[in-house]
Design an enzyme around this catalytic site. Sequence first.
Site, short mmCIF file in Angstrom:
data_model
loop_
_atom_site.label_atom_id
_atom_site.label_comp_id
_atom_site.label_asym_id
_atom_site.label_seq_id
_atom_site.Cartn_x
_atom_site.Cartn_y
_atom_site.Cartn_z
N ASP A 1 35.83 70.86 36.54
CA ASP A 1 37.08 71.59 36.37
C ASP A 1 38.21 70.61 36.74
OD1 ASP A 1 38.93 73.85 36.37
OD2 ASP A 1 38.95 73.57 38.54
N ASP B 1 42.17 71.45 37.56
CA ASP B 1 43.16 71.84 38.58
C ASP B 1 42.47 72.36 39.84
OD1 ASP B 1 45.57 71.32 37.05
OD2 ASP B 1 44.87 72.94 35.77
N GLY C 1 49.38 71.07 72.52
CA GLY C 1 48.43 71.72 71.62
C GLY C 1 48.03 73.08 72.18
N LYS D 1 40.77 70.62 78.94
CA LYS D 1 40.27 71.67 79.85
C LYS D 1 38.91 72.22 79.41
CE LYS D 1 44.72 73.40 81.44
NZ LYS D 1 45.61 73.31 80.26
N THR E 1 43.13 65.69 73.07
CA THR E 1 43.59 65.32 71.73
C THR E 1 45.11 65.40 71.70
OG1 THR E 1 43.28 67.61 71.01
CG2 THR E 1 41.51 66.05 70.49
N ASN F 1 48.11 66.06 70.09
CA ASN F 1 48.51 66.77 68.86
C ASN F 1 49.86 66.30 68.34
OD1 ASN F 1 46.56 68.33 70.45
ND2 ASN F 1 46.71 69.77 68.77
N GLU G 1 44.14 66.56 65.37
CA GLU G 1 43.68 66.43 66.76
C GLU G 1 43.11 65.03 67.01
OE1 GLU G 1 43.29 69.20 69.00
OE2 GLU G 1 43.75 70.86 67.64
N HIS H 1 40.39 55.60 74.69
CA HIS H 1 40.87 54.77 75.79
C HIS H 1 41.14 55.70 76.98
CE1 HIS H 1 43.09 51.45 77.70
NE2 HIS H 1 43.98 52.36 78.07
N TYR I 1 52.95 63.06 76.53
CA TYR I 1 53.68 64.03 75.71
C TYR I 1 55.07 63.49 75.39
CZ TYR I 1 50.13 67.58 76.70
OH TYR I 1 48.97 68.29 76.79
N PHE J 1 29.70 75.59 65.46
CA PHE J 1 28.55 75.22 66.29
C PHE J 1 28.08 76.43 67.08
CE2 PHE J 1 30.67 71.33 65.25
CZ PHE J 1 29.64 70.42 65.07
P1 ADP Z 1 46.99 69.81 74.34
O1 ADP Z 1 46.27 71.06 74.03
O2 ADP Z 1 48.38 70.03 74.85
O3 ADP Z 1 46.97 68.84 73.21
P2 ADP Z 1 44.86 68.33 75.58
O4 ADP Z 1 44.01 68.92 76.64
O5 ADP Z 1 44.27 68.17 74.22
O6 ADP Z 1 46.18 69.16 75.54
O7 ADP Z 1 45.34 66.94 76.09
C1 ADP Z 1 46.10 66.12 75.25
C2 ADP Z 1 47.10 65.30 76.03
O8 ADP Z 1 46.42 64.47 76.96
C3 ADP Z 1 47.82 64.35 75.08
O9 ADP Z 1 48.98 64.94 74.56
C4 ADP Z 1 48.12 63.17 75.95
O10 ADP Z 1 49.38 63.32 76.56
C5 ADP Z 1 47.04 63.20 77.01
N1 ADP Z 1 45.94 62.23 76.84
C6 ADP Z 1 45.39 61.52 77.86
N2 ADP Z 1 44.39 60.74 77.44
C7 ADP Z 1 44.29 60.95 76.10
C8 ADP Z 1 43.42 60.40 75.11
N3 ADP Z 1 42.48 59.49 75.39
N4 ADP Z 1 43.59 60.85 73.81
C9 ADP Z 1 44.51 61.76 73.53
N5 ADP Z 1 45.35 62.31 74.43
C10 ADP Z 1 45.26 61.92 75.71
N1 RBF Z 2 36.41 71.62 66.13
C1 RBF Z 2 35.57 72.41 65.45
O1 RBF Z 2 35.68 73.62 65.50
N2 RBF Z 2 34.59 71.87 64.65
C2 RBF Z 2 34.42 70.54 64.55
O2 RBF Z 2 33.52 70.11 63.80
C3 RBF Z 2 35.27 69.68 65.28
N3 RBF Z 2 35.13 68.34 65.23
C4 RBF Z 2 35.94 67.53 65.97
C5 RBF Z 2 35.77 66.16 65.93
C6 RBF Z 2 36.60 65.30 66.68
C7 RBF Z 2 36.38 63.84 66.64
C8 RBF Z 2 37.62 65.87 67.49
C9 RBF Z 2 38.51 64.99 68.30
C10 RBF Z 2 37.81 67.24 67.52
C11 RBF Z 2 36.99 68.09 66.77
N4 RBF Z 2 37.14 69.47 66.79
C12 RBF Z 2 36.29 70.27 66.07
C13 RBF Z 2 38.34 70.02 67.35
C14 RBF Z 2 38.25 70.50 68.73
O3 RBF Z 2 37.72 71.79 68.66
C15 RBF Z 2 39.70 70.49 69.21
O4 RBF Z 2 40.05 69.19 69.49
C16 RBF Z 2 39.90 71.41 70.34
O5 RBF Z 2 39.81 72.69 69.86
C17 RBF Z 2 41.25 71.18 71.01
O6 RBF Z 2 42.24 71.90 70.41
MG MG Z 3 45.16 68.54 72.09
#
Ligand code: ADP
Ligand code: RBF
Ligand code: MG
Length: 435
Positions: free
Chosen positions: A71, A73, A302, A308, A314, A316, A366, A371, A378, A396
């Site tokens: 297909d 589109d 995020g 936590k 991650t 964001n 995310e 590192h 932030y 999962f």
């Molecule tokens: P949020 O839900 O606010 O994104 P996270 O628990 O995902 O909170 O933590 C992300 C924050 O942690 C980032 O915004 C950054 O400031 C900090 N941080 C510390 N180490 C890392 C890392 N290795 N990769 C990404 N973010 C990191």
């Molecule tokens: N979330 C999912 O629900 N399924 C996934 O397969 C999944 N894979 C991920 C892979 C990587 C490398 C990372 C960094 C995150 C992934 N997540 C996935 C997202 C994860 O659930 C998310 O980072 C947290 O919910 C924080 O908001």
């Molecule tokens: Mg995050």
Amino acid sequence: MRLFDQIPFRRDKLRFAFCQAHTSLSLQSPDHFQSECSIDQSIVNLCDLYVVLKMSITKPLKKLVSCVILDLDGTLLHTDGIVSDVLRVYLGKYGKKWDGREVQKIVGKTPLEAATAVVEDYGLSCTTSELLSELDPMFSNQWCNIKALPGANRLIKHLSGHRVPIALASNSPRENIETKISFHQGWKESFLVIIGGDEVRSGKPSPEIFLEAAKRLNIEPSSCLVIEDSLPGVTAGKAAGMEVVAVPSLPKQSHLFTSADEVINSLLDLHPEKWGLPPFKDWIKDTLPIESWQIGGPVIKGFGRGSKVLGIPTANLSTERYSALLSEHPSGVYFGWAGLPTRGVFKMVMSIGWNPYFNNTEKTIEPWLLHDFDEDFYGEELHLIIVGYIRPEANFPSLESLIEKIHEDRKIAEEALDLPMYSKFKDDPYLKDST
Ligand code: ADP
Ligand code: RBF
Ligand code: MG
């Protein structure tokens, strides 16, 4: 025991691969053999045979096919973005607001059906044909801007390079199809058959368009594999007695595609060898190189669960400025390089999507920087270059299994990023740019 005796259930598939290899090795004229290309092709086909033999022992075959009907589109082209843009402008002129959710009603429909739905849903005072004649030039102006979906060029090149017959079957009128594909190099000449909605009595979900494509290819419907993004398209393919892979173009729709033989997240996840077709050979160290792309902006808060809940922070990015870019890229797990101007350049693995485990309502980015940082960052400008793909997002059975998988992704990304094809991006000035 002979090898073939161990794998009786895959004899058909083996015969196909063997025939391909045999055809190009022995049925070529001497002139053909003088060309390097033909010899390369023979080697390629022999390699396919080896992979098929190897797979035969380990993985079950879905069904043997010998051609692919695509297909256009939503499957090969990212048309949805253009449809939304045009309808937003058009409805705006009449004081109405385009609601993206309407897209669901028009995906896979004929232009007439789609226009009828828009007239009804928005209570427009014009007729369907008036709407169509106003929209037509607006769409035509945009065709040159429709991008190929990730994996589309790769798939077309792969199949035509292995001489697998491919056809294009779309509900759009033939003339529109020709114009749309003319902006994509090498597409027109790759399709042995192109068939439009105006060349059959009824479009999808009627099977007619696929049956006609098979007839023109001179291949039995049961030996055709259809690749489709829409429900009407999948219905049409199954009604034609064909094998169907669904690649839903709309998010969170997979559960509706129960009649498809396989549902995949994007063309990047297609494994042609499951259907007895030559396998892709561009995966390297569990990663798929992609055309690199960039995204950046200040790090925002995020969902507060990365560190936590998962122990995986991650950083964001705001998706506001990048909604078009994000809609172009399929959800999934990717990797690349991350630059924080005052801190340096780091390896990075990330997910893009709705995090099925948490069932988010928004598509998020995310990135996990590989590192250990002493503090949060932030508000700092984060620039990413995405260079490769690992897997689709998944759900999962437990948090532990999600965490385990993300750590596997980390390992894959960390190792792959040392390959020159990926490491060369580390020096890109975009990563050090602080604006
Ligand atoms: P949020 O839900 O606010 O994104 P996270 O628990 O995902 O909170 O933590 C992300 C924050 O942690 C980032 O915004 C950054 O400031 C900090 N941080 C510390 N180490 C890392 C890392 N290795 N990769 C990404 N973010 C990191
Ligand atoms: N979330 C999912 O629900 N399924 C996934 O397969 C999944 N894979 C991920 C892979 C990587 C490398 C990372 C960094 C995150 C992934 N997540 C996935 C997202 C994860 O659930 C998310 O980072 C947290 O919910 C924080 O908001
Ligand atoms: Mg995050």
